[in-house]
Design an enzyme around this catalytic site. Sequence first.
Site, PDB file in Angstrom:
ATOM      1  N   GLY A  15       0.038 -38.056 -12.647  1.00  0.00           N
ATOM      2  CA  GLY A  15      -0.206 -39.504 -12.128  1.00  0.00           C
ATOM      3  C   GLY A  15       1.216 -40.302 -11.934  1.00  0.00           C
ATOM      4  N   LEU A  70       0.447 -34.555  -5.490  1.00  0.00           N
ATOM      5  CA  LEU A  70      -0.711 -34.113  -4.647  1.00  0.00           C
ATOM      6  C   LEU A  70      -0.724 -34.292  -3.322  1.00  0.00           C
ATOM      7  CD1 LEU A  70      -3.434 -34.974  -6.955  1.00  0.00           C
ATOM      8  CD2 LEU A  70      -2.631 -32.684  -6.631  1.00  0.00           C
ATOM      9  N   ARG A  96       2.833 -32.257 -10.756  1.00  0.00           N
ATOM     10  CA  ARG A  96       2.664 -32.041  -9.390  1.00  0.00           C
ATOM     11  C   ARG A  96       2.429 -33.085  -8.551  1.00  0.00           C
ATOM     12  NH1 ARG A  96      -2.075 -27.697  -7.888  1.00  0.00           N
ATOM     13  NH2 ARG A  96      -1.287 -26.791  -5.871  1.00  0.00           N
ATOM     14  N   LYS A 154       3.155 -38.388   0.657  1.00  0.00           N
ATOM     15  CA  LYS A 154       3.040 -39.890   1.346  1.00  0.00           C
ATOM     16  C   LYS A 154       2.337 -40.743   0.467  1.00  0.00           C
ATOM     17  CE  LYS A 154       2.137 -41.182   5.953  1.00  0.00           C
ATOM     18  NZ  LYS A 154       1.562 -40.667   7.329  1.00  0.00           N
ATOM     19  N   THR A 155       1.216 -40.404   0.087  1.00  0.00           N
ATOM     20  CA  THR A 155       0.375 -41.715  -0.538  1.00  0.00           C
ATOM     21  C   THR A 155       1.419 -41.861  -2.062  1.00  0.00           C
ATOM     22  OG1 THR A 155      -1.145 -40.155  -1.688  1.00  0.00           O
ATOM     23  CG2 THR A 155      -1.832 -41.465   0.295  1.00  0.00           C
ATOM     24  N   GLY A 188      -5.399 -53.977  -6.945  1.00  0.00           N
ATOM     25  CA  GLY A 188      -6.106 -54.276  -8.202  1.00  0.00           C
ATOM     26  C   GLY A 188      -4.943 -54.495  -9.388  1.00  0.00           C
ATOM     27  N   PHE A 189      -4.147 -53.710  -9.535  1.00  0.00           N
ATOM     28  CA  PHE A 189      -3.040 -53.922 -10.399  1.00  0.00           C
ATOM     29  C   PHE A 189      -3.374 -53.926 -11.868  1.00  0.00           C
ATOM     30  CE2 PHE A 189      -1.885 -56.039  -6.184  1.00  0.00           C
ATOM     31  CZ  PHE A 189      -1.279 -54.881  -5.794  1.00  0.00           C
ATOM     32  N   GLU A 218       2.159 -45.844 -12.294  1.00  0.00           N
ATOM     33  CA  GLU A 218       2.679 -46.749 -12.872  1.00  0.00           C
ATOM     34  C   GLU A 218       4.329 -46.521 -13.308  1.00  0.00           C
ATOM     35  OE1 GLU A 218      -1.146 -46.710 -15.202  1.00  0.00           O
ATOM     36  OE2 GLU A 218      -0.717 -48.551 -15.359  1.00  0.00           O
ATOM     37  N   ALA A 261      -6.029 -39.312 -10.663  1.00  0.00           N
ATOM     38  CA  ALA A 261      -5.461 -38.058 -10.081  1.00  0.00           C
ATOM     39  C   ALA A 261      -5.968 -36.772 -10.901  1.00  0.00           C
ATOM     40  CB  ALA A 261      -4.008 -38.122  -9.701  1.00  0.00           C
TER      41      ALA A 261
END
Lengths: 340, 743
Positions: B707, B635, B633, B638-639, B244-245, B710, B514
């Site tokens: 988050g 979460l 933090r 990896k992602t 999306g971006f 960005e 998040a």
Amino acid sequence: MNSFTFHRATGVDDAVRETTRHTGAAYIGGGTNLIDLMKENVMRPSYLVSVAKLPLAAIEALPDGGLRLGAMATNADTAWHEDVKSRYPLLNQAILAGASPQLRNAATNGGNLMQRTRCLYFYDLATPCNKREPGTGCSAIGGFNRIHAIFGASDQCIATHPSDMCVALAALAPTVRVSGPDGERSIAFDDFHRLPGDQPEKDNNLRPGELIISLDLPAKGFSKNFSYLKLRDRQSYAFALISVAAGLELDGTTITDARLALGGVAHKPWRDQEAEQLLIGQPATVETFARVAAQVVSTAVGQGSNDFKIELARRAVVRALKQAAEGSQQATDVFQNSNP
Amino acid sequence: MSTTNYIGQATSRVDGPAKVSGAATYSAEVHLPNLAYGYVVSSPIARGKITKIHADEVLALPGVIQVFSHENVPSVAWLDKKHQDQVAPGGSPFRALQSPEIQFSQQPVAMVMAESFELARYAASLLRIEYEQEAHETNLETQRAKGYEPGKGKTGYQPPPPPRGNPDKAWEQAAHRMEAEYVHGTQHHNPMELFSTTVDWHGEGKITAYDKTQGVFNVKNYLVGVFGLNKDDVRVVNHFVGGGFGSGLRPQYSVYLAVLAALELRRPVRLTLTRAQMFSFGHRPQPLQYVKLGTNPDGSLAALQHHVLHETSHFEEYTENIVTWSGMLYQCDNVKLGYQVAPLDVFTPLDMRAPGAASGSIALEIAMDEMAYEAGIDPLELRLRSYAERDQNQDKPFSSKKLRDCYHQGAAKFGWEKRTMAPGSMREGNMLVGWGVGGGVWDATQKKSAAKASITADGKLTVLSGSGENGAGTYTIMTQIAAETLGLPLEAVTYQLGDTDQPEAPLQGGSWTAASVGTAVQSVCQDLAGKILKLAQKQADSPLQDAKFEDVEFLNGQIRLRADHSQSVVIRDVLQSSGEAKIEADGSTTPNMPKQSQYSLHSHNVVFVEVKVDEDLGTVHVTRVVNAIAAGRILNQKTARSQVLGSVVWGIGMALMEETVIDHKFGRYMNHNFAEYHVPVNADIRDIDVIFVDEEDDIVNPLGVKGIGEVGMLGVTAAVANAIYHATGKRVRDLPITIDKLL
Ligand SMILES: Cc1cc2nc3c(=O)[nH]c(=O)nc-3n(C[C@H](O)[C@H](O)[C@H](O)COP(=O)(O)OP(=O)(O)OC[C@H]3O[C@@H](n4cnc5c(N)ncnc54)[C@H](O)[C@@H]3O)c2cc1C
Ligand code: SF4
């Protein structure tokens, strides 16, 4: 729907006959260029003659010591063929510098010679283009022409031929064997593509209906001292801004034979035979190369956004010749030897 | 049994197998019977009007259903307000096919409907349209004088704060000074997935739209408003987004046209844009940025000025926060920030990953590097000398700010102390080596979000919240949060998103998913846990009889006393013996404004980059990147890391190659395909190190999450440019830095 007839040619004669018989017919090899152009409505053949499966994919030795590259051999099979790797590594390097593995697996040698320019205006029906629609004008002149020609352009068209493979071929000077309605003939590679002149719609000197059947390489492959240097906007999957194919033969440090061709600079792969003559008999030094490079670009003409190519071409020629003389490979790729 | 503490683990994507096996269904892949296919015809001119459409010629083709244009589409809501989606800027949103007027090149001027995509495309290629062309203006350079300060029309836009101190005088009197103008290329989002909408028609005025979007609720409200439909009759679904971006933040003309066609033709419709048409709507504008910096004798910043002008369209006033960050990233008492827009004959720009900050940080961070060289101070040291302990824009403390840790850990990992200051001083053979640094700051935002959780007797938990999944990892982190909160194994949890039948979640953008949806998911799962505890306590001889909720923990499939782990019950047993088939909890969470408003809530980062530049040929290779991030933090290691890797790659592209080229003669973007619109390929990318520094924050939200979608992009582009300067001594202020600029 956008209907075209698809005919799978059963043989060379059949292919030539079918193409000659139908107006609006075109050969299709791997389709990596033609299909794109059809999707953009730049080319609209009504009859496609598929030649990719014709038994012309062999790569085989010629009696004169040369090598025959079948027109239907894929770019990948050609690059990785043992004889190409060992005897014509310049060709191997040039092919591998182009496109992507997926494209090279599909693209044929014949199609590679015939691929059309990447000029942005040629691809966009919203803008005038003499090559697409003769007489409408050339949008690239005075427009965005960063990827356009510095040699041999005309006031009708300043497009470049985009191939990498063909730059190496220009240096290696094979003959192009074609078969047409009037039988077979051979065309020297340098005479195959043409300059735009006042007929920019014509990319090359193939006659109507003629099919490329092979590329016959001469015995001399410059396999020891060669370089294919490609300069582009990213490390893969981008066309050359400038590329240089150089081949040298050395006796000690003296150049006894030389080949030099540039890509991304003209409507055809740009072999410079004057420069080659200047190299022969000279010591293989940076001074020689600099002198020759200056000579190469002395006839170059910029179009505005591509002015930088003149200086870039000069430097690239020096580098390519130097790499060829040293027997080192292309490698502006610092990643291979970077150990931070 | 392994522990059910999932938050912070490097959990692989729960939706990964569906994506790589092709089971994940995207908007253009929803198969419906009786589909009609649309194909958009785009304007070749940038300004003027349509004088004639020869529709009859293509309508004669068998299989062509209709040619929609301004001549025959039904009228839609009249008020602009009805067309303004949640993140619309001020002005009059573009209404496709409602007028013969041409406002930008590639404007949709007609839509051909046919029984197959191929036919629609072919018919579109034959459609003759006559235009009356008018002079257009697409060159910002010539429109500098037209710049003006925009209004506050767009949600999230904060006009720059008023000047502080005496920025002009302080600059004049500074010990060292620099001033320069910077520009970078226009960018189009270009996600892999093309914009596409499949509309199911359920009878008069009733539809389900499977749309490529980053916010199903935004699209739904827009459709309801524009077409005057009943709220209950419109459902919007999006389970997967192929990138999306920001391009999917606003409803695009594709969903509008697809729904229009379905309502008119009274049948299901699919419309997919082409790659070239992906260049026909929003883009990251090309800002002209002017920066002036001055330092005190000790190297701290004495004055900072940052002024920007960028384009908007003639019909909307697009704004983004480009300069605001400059008043916050460094301590400086004399600051002046300016922001202007000027209209051009282009489509309205659109938020693109780190909108505003990505652009602003390029100018500010290259300027900081120039300042470092003017002052003769190491660029990292210069930043440390103006370390902001407080947000001076708002005059508030930061809720947390571990940027100093980023500087130290990043520099250590990179080996920054071995850097020699002089340009061209670090060679390797005929390669010039350059090391550069840059960084940035981004908002930590929480938005109102709702969620619903239900658990069945077999211990299977389902959590719903209608957020988006850009590929950021939303499915995965929400599954982790839910599983951990209820002490269940990941496999027992299903998280579902992207459907307006679900509880409402905000648009997926701004790096707030998040924090926002995560908080809602955690909250409803806690409510559900409370209900399960009550059921457990109803059981005879329950060891948890008198326990309060705070006294127990949900872990490894059990509820147990925190004080005495031997006192426990198995959750599944509780559910089964309760006799309830299903237990549910729902609700919504909002930010704790009284607490949050006392603080400045931000994430920070710093990026170190190594380049190698061929001295003669000007070719640049980015050989190493270290990106150190303080974002609260993390979460999922990896992602989160993947998010940052993508950001770094994009930042490198922005520095070296990415740019939409416009030909002002035609007012048209010309490199509208992936062969000529260059983004990095694998071969361009080498080592990327990501460091998440520890940063605890109980103010931003209960999860402590800021988050990372960005912030990771900030500073990358400037760091590359600064590294190139360090390598070559060439200061390029006009990005991307292509080969020709280094000759
Ligand atoms: C994204 C992209 C990037 C690329 N990058 C590069 C690059 O970096 N360097 C590079 O060199 N190339 C590049 N290419 C081009 C690629 O090499 C050509 O598309 C390919 O070589 C064409 O071969 P083909 O067999 O697919 O030709 P087709 O598409 O099948 O045909 C092309 C043309 O040749 C004609 N033709 C085909 N075979 C014959 C024949 N035997 N005799 C006469 N006419 C024939 C066809 O009628 C048609 O006009 C790229 C292509 C793409 C799509
Ligand atoms: S350079 Fe040639 S191909 Fe390009 S616009 Fe001009 S005429 Fe057309």
